[in-house]
Write an enzyme that holds these catalytic residues in place. Structure first.
Site, PDB file in Angstrom:
ATOM      1  N   GLU A   1      29.214  44.063  42.532  1.00 45.27           N
ATOM      2  CA  GLU A   1      28.889  42.691  42.107  1.00 45.27           C
ATOM      3  C   GLU A   1      27.829  42.070  43.019  1.00 45.27           C
ATOM      4  OE1 GLU A   1      30.031  40.056  39.764  1.00 45.27           O
ATOM      5  OE2 GLU A   1      30.305  41.907  38.644  1.00 45.27           O
TER       6      GLU A   1
ATOM      7  N   TYR B   1      32.300  35.069  43.665  1.00 36.60           N
ATOM      8  CA  TYR B   1      32.920  36.301  44.164  1.00 36.60           C
ATOM      9  C   TYR B   1      31.847  37.226  44.756  1.00 36.60           C
ATOM     10  CZ  TYR B   1      34.866  41.044  43.964  1.00 36.60           C
ATOM     11  OH  TYR B   1      35.239  42.322  44.273  1.00 36.60           O
TER      12      TYR B   1
ATOM     13  N   SER C   1      31.449  45.434  47.024  1.00 34.86           N
ATOM     14  CA  SER C   1      31.415  45.511  45.556  1.00 34.86           C
ATOM     15  C   SER C   1      30.005  45.605  44.996  1.00 34.86           C
ATOM     16  CB  SER C   1      32.083  44.255  45.000  1.00 34.86           C
ATOM     17  OG  SER C   1      31.836  44.134  43.617  1.00 34.86           O
TER      18      SER C   1
HETATM   19  P1  NAP Z   1      43.571  43.785  43.222  1.00 36.96           P
HETATM   20  O1  NAP Z   1      44.372  44.704  42.372  1.00 36.96           O
HETATM   21  O2  NAP Z   1      43.225  42.427  42.700  1.00 36.96           O
HETATM   22  O3  NAP Z   1      44.357  43.618  44.619  1.00 36.96           O
HETATM   23  C1  NAP Z   1      44.013  42.603  45.544  1.00 36.96           C
HETATM   24  C2  NAP Z   1      45.002  42.627  46.694  1.00 36.96           C
HETATM   25  O4  NAP Z   1      44.647  41.588  47.633  1.00 36.96           O
HETATM   26  C3  NAP Z   1      46.455  42.351  46.285  1.00 36.96           C
HETATM   27  O5  NAP Z   1      47.292  43.198  47.021  1.00 36.96           O
HETATM   28  C4  NAP Z   1      46.651  40.908  46.717  1.00 36.96           C
HETATM   29  O6  NAP Z   1      47.981  40.577  47.004  1.00 36.96           O
HETATM   30  C5  NAP Z   1      45.834  40.900  47.995  1.00 36.96           C
HETATM   31  N1  NAP Z   1      45.499  39.538  48.474  1.00 36.96           N
HETATM   32  C6  NAP Z   1      44.815  38.592  47.803  1.00 36.96           C
HETATM   33  N2  NAP Z   1      44.712  37.481  48.575  1.00 36.96           N
HETATM   34  C7  NAP Z   1      45.359  37.743  49.734  1.00 36.96           C
HETATM   35  C8  NAP Z   1      45.619  36.984  50.920  1.00 36.96           C
HETATM   36  N3  NAP Z   1      45.200  35.730  51.066  1.00 36.96           N
HETATM   37  N4  NAP Z   1      46.316  37.564  51.929  1.00 36.96           N
HETATM   38  C9  NAP Z   1      46.775  38.822  51.790  1.00 36.96           C
HETATM   39  N5  NAP Z   1      46.572  39.587  50.694  1.00 36.96           N
HETATM   40  C10 NAP Z   1      45.875  39.050  49.672  1.00 36.96           C
HETATM   41  O7  NAP Z   1      42.182  44.475  43.642  1.00 36.96           O
HETATM   42  P2  NAP Z   1      41.765  46.033  43.594  1.00 36.96           P
HETATM   43  O8  NAP Z   1      41.171  46.329  42.262  1.00 36.96           O
HETATM   44  O9  NAP Z   1      42.841  46.856  44.134  1.00 36.96           O
HETATM   45  O10 NAP Z   1      40.525  46.010  44.605  1.00 36.96           O
HETATM   46  C11 NAP Z   1      40.726  46.227  46.003  1.00 36.96           C
HETATM   47  C12 NAP Z   1      39.531  45.663  46.755  1.00 36.96           C
HETATM   48  O11 NAP Z   1      38.328  46.317  46.330  1.00 36.96           O
HETATM   49  C13 NAP Z   1      39.281  44.177  46.546  1.00 36.96           C
HETATM   50  O12 NAP Z   1      38.788  43.663  47.759  1.00 36.96           O
HETATM   51  C14 NAP Z   1      38.202  44.121  45.490  1.00 36.96           C
HETATM   52  O13 NAP Z   1      37.464  42.936  45.578  1.00 36.96           O
HETATM   53  C15 NAP Z   1      37.391  45.346  45.882  1.00 36.96           C
HETATM   54  N6  NAP Z   1      36.662  45.989  44.796  1.00 36.96           N
HETATM   55  C16 NAP Z   1      37.323  46.398  43.684  1.00 36.96           C
HETATM   56  C17 NAP Z   1      36.633  47.041  42.687  1.00 36.96           C
HETATM   57  C18 NAP Z   1      37.336  47.516  41.433  1.00 36.96           C
HETATM   58  O14 NAP Z   1      36.642  47.834  40.465  1.00 36.96           O
HETATM   59  N7  NAP Z   1      38.664  47.617  41.426  1.00 36.96           N
HETATM   60  C19 NAP Z   1      35.258  47.293  42.831  1.00 36.96           C
HETATM   61  C20 NAP Z   1      34.631  46.863  43.986  1.00 36.96           C
HETATM   62  C21 NAP Z   1      35.330  46.233  44.981  1.00 36.96           C
HETATM   63  P3  NAP Z   1      48.999  39.991  45.873  1.00 36.96           P
HETATM   64  O15 NAP Z   1      49.580  41.202  45.211  1.00 36.96           O
HETATM   65  O16 NAP Z   1      49.963  39.225  46.691  1.00 36.96           O
HETATM   66  O17 NAP Z   1      48.190  39.155  44.938  1.00 36.96           O
HETATM   67  O1  G4F Z   2      36.575  43.914  34.006  1.00 38.47           O
HETATM   68  P1  G4F Z   2      35.781  42.782  34.531  1.00 38.47           P
HETATM   69  O2  G4F Z   2      36.460  41.482  34.676  1.00 38.47           O
HETATM   70  O3  G4F Z   2      35.141  43.300  35.891  1.00 38.47           O
HETATM   71  P2  G4F Z   2      33.894  42.796  36.776  1.00 38.47           P
HETATM   72  O4  G4F Z   2      33.574  41.383  36.529  1.00 38.47           O
HETATM   73  O5  G4F Z   2      32.815  43.795  36.589  1.00 38.47           O
HETATM   74  O6  G4F Z   2      34.499  42.888  38.252  1.00 38.47           O
HETATM   75  C1  G4F Z   2      35.251  44.021  38.668  1.00 38.47           C
HETATM   76  O7  G4F Z   2      34.388  44.987  39.214  1.00 38.47           O
HETATM   77  C2  G4F Z   2      33.689  44.572  40.401  1.00 38.47           C
HETATM   78  C3  G4F Z   2      32.789  45.733  40.826  1.00 38.47           C
HETATM   79  O8  G4F Z   2      31.546  45.617  40.172  1.00 38.47           O
HETATM   80  C4  G4F Z   2      34.712  44.241  41.465  1.00 38.47           C
HETATM   81  F1  G4F Z   2      34.101  43.919  42.630  1.00 38.47           F
HETATM   82  C5  G4F Z   2      35.600  43.104  40.983  1.00 38.47           C
HETATM   83  O9  G4F Z   2      36.598  42.833  41.975  1.00 38.47           O
HETATM   84  C6  G4F Z   2      36.279  43.546  39.689  1.00 38.47           C
HETATM   85  O10 G4F Z   2      37.158  44.616  40.004  1.00 38.47           O
HETATM   86  O11 G4F Z   2      34.503  42.533  33.582  1.00 38.47           O
HETATM   87  C7  G4F Z   2      33.599  43.564  33.254  1.00 38.47           C
HETATM   88  C8  G4F Z   2      32.639  43.072  32.167  1.00 38.47           C
HETATM   89  C9  G4F Z   2      31.978  41.731  32.492  1.00 38.47           C
HETATM   90  O12 G4F Z   2      30.609  41.823  32.231  1.00 38.47           O
HETATM   91  C10 G4F Z   2      32.618  40.748  31.517  1.00 38.47           C
HETATM   92  O13 G4F Z   2      31.783  39.673  31.101  1.00 38.47           O
HETATM   93  O14 G4F Z   2      33.378  42.871  30.977  1.00 38.47           O
HETATM   94  C11 G4F Z   2      32.931  41.682  30.370  1.00 38.47           C
HETATM   95  N1  G4F Z   2      34.004  41.160  29.493  1.00 38.47           N
HETATM   96  C12 G4F Z   2      33.895  40.994  28.145  1.00 38.47           C
HETATM   97  N2  G4F Z   2      35.032  40.477  27.654  1.00 38.47           N
HETATM   98  C13 G4F Z   2      35.208  40.748  29.880  1.00 38.47           C
HETATM   99  C14 G4F Z   2      35.873  40.320  28.724  1.00 38.47           C
HETATM  100  N3  G4F Z   2      35.816  40.732  31.107  1.00 38.47           N
HETATM  101  C15 G4F Z   2      37.099  40.280  31.183  1.00 38.47           C
HETATM  102  N4  G4F Z   2      37.721  40.286  32.377  1.00 38.47           N
HETATM  103  N5  G4F Z   2      37.768  39.824  30.055  1.00 38.47           N
HETATM  104  C16 G4F Z   2      37.204  39.828  28.812  1.00 38.47           C
HETATM  105  O15 G4F Z   2      37.817  39.417  27.837  1.00 38.47           O
END
Ligand code: NAP
Ligand code: G4F
Length: 331
Positions: free
Chosen positions: A126, A148, A124
């Site tokens: 992050e 995280y 990520s």
């Molecule tokens: P998500 O929608 O939150 O999906 C997370 C998945 O992990 C779900 O299928 C969840 O299962 C599963 N999981 C959580 N804990 C588990 C456990 N103990 N054992 C087995 N499965 C488990 O996340 P996403 O947005 O698809 O992201 C996919 C991956 O990319 C994550 O690792 C996230 O950190 C990483 N990532 C995401 C972003 C982004 O912007 N989306 C960016 C950078 C990295 P349940 O359905 O049962 O909860």
């Molecule tokens: O949508 P967010 O919660 O995503 P964040 O924290 O960037 O994390 C996501 O992206 C990461 C990759 O950089 C992943 F690794 C991670 O798993 C996840 O998918 O928040 C984005 C921004 C933050 O700066 C937060 O402070 O939006 C700001 N924000 C403002 N108001 C809010 C809100 N975020 C959330 N969730 N809810 C609010 O009401």
């Protein structure tokens, strides 16, 4: 024979997009799901009969070894994690167990069962946190700002380490934020588009948000899963930043989403100090030059298209819910 892939986190946003992508490429797709008292398969409902699902948990080493021994995939995509940043302050130990040590458990299982399995780790942006430079690339130092982010940095380095120690084909995709209509509603983009649809259709009036000045590099999840796959098709394993290179504030996301349906965001958005984070990642913007030149990867969906796609999907869903309520109320 069809290639076999195993996806952890198949019930999540990226899992659903990746499963569809791999099925379209002719893969036999297996997914790891954790046991729950009610099934949570909405995102993969349309694919359900084309997938093979297996119960296992990132917390349980033996379940992962058994799973990999049974499936014997050629490719394993580790997408499972506790992925919501605010929860990582409330549950830092559980976040580390899933998001950090969970990666080692999967890599250990690969090492024991079949070290030729190709491995993708969902890392990520992050990890860059209070980033030392902009845009961020594969050489930018990490300074994570949440439990995280710290857990993801561990997951990244253990992936690199198993590649260097054991010669495993292990890749880390350093992914910037990517969104879609399947994004969880707690993340800010989907929280906004869901609220826009509900406000437009008279189901809600106000939307509470935290830091509107935060800047993110937002892309489309469908583009990002293609990058994951491309990494595992190369001659050698490596790490890649996946990003659009464009940055927008949360405020800009709001303006665009509300104005798309003819609303003024300032009449509906309220700031809730409780939604500010103990430590914020103020700005992220990725440099995906390496992914572009080595993998031939390019994002295909612009920020404006992404916002409209998400608002349209939420409008359609809320409208369908309303129609359902009317028809069940009338029966
Ligand atoms: P998500 O929608 O939150 O999906 C997370 C998945 O992990 C779900 O299928 C969840 O299962 C599963 N999981 C959580 N804990 C588990 C456990 N103990 N054992 C087995 N499965 C488990 O996340 P996403 O947005 O698809 O992201 C996919 C991956 O990319 C994550 O690792 C996230 O950190 C990483 N990532 C995401 C972003 C982004 O912007 N989306 C960016 C950078 C990295 P349940 O359905 O049962 O909860
Ligand atoms: O949508 P967010 O919660 O995503 P964040 O924290 O960037 O994390 C996501 O992206 C990461 C990759 O950089 C992943 F690794 C991670 O798993 C996840 O998918 O928040 C984005 C921004 C933050 O700066 C937060 O402070 O939006 C700001 N924000 C403002 N108001 C809010 C809100 N975020 C959330 N969730 N809810 C609010 O009401």
């Amino acid at each position: 024979m069809a290639r076999r892939a195993l996806i952890t986190g198949i019930t999540g946003q990226d899992g659903a997009y990746l499963a569809q992508f791999l099925l379209d490429k002719g893969y036999e797709v297996h997914g790891m799901v954790r046991r729950a008292s009610t099934e949570n398969f909405e995102r993969i409902a349309n694919l359900r009969d084309r997938l093979v699902l297996h119960q296992a948990d990132l917390l349980d080493q033996l379940s992962i070894i058994t799973l990999i021994s049974e499936v014997r995939p050629q490719e394993l995509y580790n997408l499972a994690a506790q992925s919501f940043v605010p929860t990582s302050w409330l549950q830092p130990l559980l976040t580390s167990e899933f998001t950090a040590l969970g990666v080692t458990r999967v890599l250990e299982a690969i090492r024991l069962v079949d070290p030729t399995i190709r491995f993708f780790q969902a890392s990520s942006s992050e990890m860059f946190g209070e980033a030392r430079e902009e845009p961020q690339n594969e050489r930018t130092p990490f300074w994570p700002r949440s439990p995280y982010g710290v857990a993801k940095a561990y997951g990244h380095w253990i992936t690199v380490n198993y590649r260097e120690s054991y010669g495993i084909f292990a890749c880390s995709g350093i992914m910037f934020n990517h969104e879609s209509p399947l994004r969880g509603k707690e993340f800010v983009t989907r929280k906004i588009t869901d609220a826009v649809a509900r406000i437009k259709l008279g189901r809600q009036d106000k939307l509470k948000l935290g830091n509107l000045d935060a800047r993110r590099d937002w892309g489309y999840a469908g583009d990002f899963v293609r990058a994951m796959w491309l990494m595992l098709q190369q001659d050698k394993p490596d790490d890649y930043v996946v990003a659009t290179g464009r940055q927008h504030t949360v405020r800009e996301f709001c303006e665009l989403a509300f104005s798309y349906v003819g609303l003024d965001w300032q009449e509906h958005v309220e700031i809730d100090p409780a939604l500010f984070r103990p430590a914020e990642v103020n700005r992220l913007r990725g440099d995906a030059t390496k992914a572009r030149t080595v993998l031939g990867w390019e994002p295909t969906v612009t920020f404006e298209q992404l916002v409209r796609m998400m608002v349209d999907a939420d409008l359609e869903r809320v409208q369908a819910e309303l129609a359902q309520e009317v028809s069940s109320g009338g029966s």
